[in-house]
Structure formats: C-alpha cells, structure tokens
Design an enzyme around this catalytic site. Structure first.
Site, short mmCIF file in Angstrom:
data_model
loop_
_atom_site.label_atom_id
_atom_site.label_comp_id
_atom_site.label_asym_id
_atom_site.label_seq_id
_atom_site.Cartn_x
_atom_site.Cartn_y
_atom_site.Cartn_z
N PRO A 278 0.79 -1.23 0.00
CG PRO A 278 -0.07 -1.07 2.14
CD PRO A 278 0.59 -2.03 1.20
CG ASN A 279 -0.11 4.22 1.39
OD1 ASN A 279 -1.13 4.76 0.95
ND2 ASN A 279 -0.08 3.64 2.56
NE ARG B 255 4.14 6.47 1.61
CZ ARG B 255 4.37 5.22 2.01
NH1 ARG B 255 4.73 4.31 1.13
NH2 ARG B 255 4.23 4.88 3.26
CE1 TYR C 10 9.14 4.73 3.01
CE2 TYR C 10 7.54 6.52 2.88
CZ TYR C 10 8.05 5.42 3.54
OH TYR C 10 7.51 5.00 4.73
CG ASN D 262 8.45 -2.19 -0.04
OD1 ASN D 262 7.97 -2.37 1.10
ND2 ASN D 262 9.04 -1.06 -0.40
CB ALA E 137 1.78 0.02 6.15
CG ASP F 117 -0.33 -17.12 8.37
OD1 ASP F 117 0.81 -17.21 8.87
OD2 ASP F 117 -1.37 -17.06 9.05
CD GLU G 92 10.98 -7.77 5.21
OE1 GLU G 92 11.25 -8.92 5.66
OE2 GLU G 92 10.70 -6.80 5.94
CG HIS H 240 11.44 -2.58 4.03
ND1 HIS H 240 10.06 -2.54 4.02
CD2 HIS H 240 11.77 -3.76 4.61
CE1 HIS H 240 9.60 -3.63 4.57
NE2 HIS H 240 10.61 -4.40 4.94
NE ARG I 144 10.79 5.64 8.37
CZ ARG I 144 9.77 5.61 7.52
NH1 ARG I 144 9.76 4.74 6.52
NH2 ARG I 144 8.76 6.45 7.66
C1 DQA Z 1 8.51 0.81 3.52
C2 DQA Z 1 8.64 1.02 5.02
C3 DQA Z 1 7.31 0.83 5.73
O1 DQA Z 1 7.45 1.04 7.12
C4 DQA Z 1 6.30 1.83 5.20
O2 DQA Z 1 5.03 1.58 5.79
C5 DQA Z 1 6.20 1.82 3.73
C6 DQA Z 1 7.41 1.68 2.92
C7 DQA Z 1 9.81 1.16 2.76
O3 DQA Z 1 9.90 0.79 1.59
O4 DQA Z 1 10.69 1.80 3.32
O5 DQA Z 1 5.13 2.05 3.16
O6 DQA Z 1 8.22 -0.55 3.27
#
Ligand code: DQA
Length: 146
Positions: free
Chosen positions: A10-11, A18, A23, A75, A78, A88, A99, A101, A108
């Site tokens: 999300p986002n 953003r 980011y 990624n 949140a 799961d 994973e 980020h 953070r």
């Molecule tokens: C994120 C880090 C997460 O805490 C955050 O909610 C994101 C982006 C990152 O890419 O740094 O949406 O996954």
C-alpha cells in the site's frame, strides 16, 4: 505467467511524491522499468503488482503457487508491520522471496522495526532506496541460476 514476481504494498503507487525524505524521488513506474530491463538481459520473465488491498495481494500470492512463479521480490510496505495474513500466504506457497524496503526500517519508529516477513525471507534489503529492488532482483536471478 512469469518466473519473477515483484510485489509492492500500500501507498507505494505514490512513490515519487510520497515523503521523498524517506522514500526518494523515483516513481514506481521507473523502478519497474529498471527491473523489467534487468530481467530482459536474462532469460527470466517478470511480472509486477502494486496493490492497496490486502485481499488482492493475498490472492496474487496464492496464484503464484501454480502460475510458474519461481521467486518473489516483495516490499510489503505498512503490511510489513501488521500482516500475519500475508506472512501466512507466503509461508503457504513456500516460494523463496526477498523483502525490500526503500527506507531503513530499523532506523525509524519502533513500530516499523518489527517485520512479520524477515524471518521467513531468503534475505532482506532495507535502506538502499530504489537500488534495493535492483539488488534484490539480481540476487533472485543468481539464486535461480545456482
Ligand atoms: C517501507 C517502510 C514501511 O514502514 C512503510 O510503511 C512503507 C514503505 C519502505 O519501503 O521503506 O510504506 O516498506
């Protein structure tokens, strides 16, 4: 059907505008273009999904079990810190995943420092910005070749 699957939570559709301090200024479209280019230099096919809906993401992961996917770069955004359901789903399909980020989640807020995915991931890349996706894809390809 694609062997490499890149998932964004999300986002992350808002990358570029953003919170650039966390980011960066690179859009998701640019990141996906770079990854598509990287995959094109190999024999591996690649597919992408960004979703703001947990159900859609879970169902995409379920499909990955039978559609020829061999590796996932994810990624979870949140959902990293909240989603046992997505953890799961990944555990259920048993595909290797990395994973990613953009920001360093360990530098953070406390609530971002816990991930529901890291202990079942093949590896974790955090804090290297958009480059992290390219490094993850390179590692994924190398894993498939080994
Ligand atoms: C994120 C880090 C997460 O805490 C955050 O909610 C994101 C982006 C990152 O890419 O740094 O949406 O996954």
């Amino acid at each position: 059907m694609a062997e490499l699957l890149v998932l964004n939570g999300p986002n992350l559709n808002l990358l570029g505008t953003r919170e650039p301090g966390h980011y960066g200024a690179v859009t998701l479209a640019v990141i996906e273009d770079r990854l598509a280019q990287l995959a094109a230099e190999t024999a591996y096919s690649i597919a992408f999904l960004q979703s703001n809906g947990e159900r859609e993401m879970i169902e995409r992961i379920h499909r990955a079990a039978t559609d020829g996917t061999r590796f996932i770069v994810f990624n979870p955004a949140a959902w990293t810190h909240t989603s046992i359901a997505l953890r799961d789903a990944l555990a259920a399909v048993g595909l290797p995943f990395i994973e990613v980020h953009l920001s360093n989640i360990h530098a953070r807020e406390k609530f971002r420092q816990r991930s529901y995915f890291s202990d079942i991931a093949l590896g974790v890349i955090t804090g290297l910005g958009a480059l992290g996706y390219e490094l993850a894809l390179t590692a994924a390809i190398s894993h498939l070749q080994s």
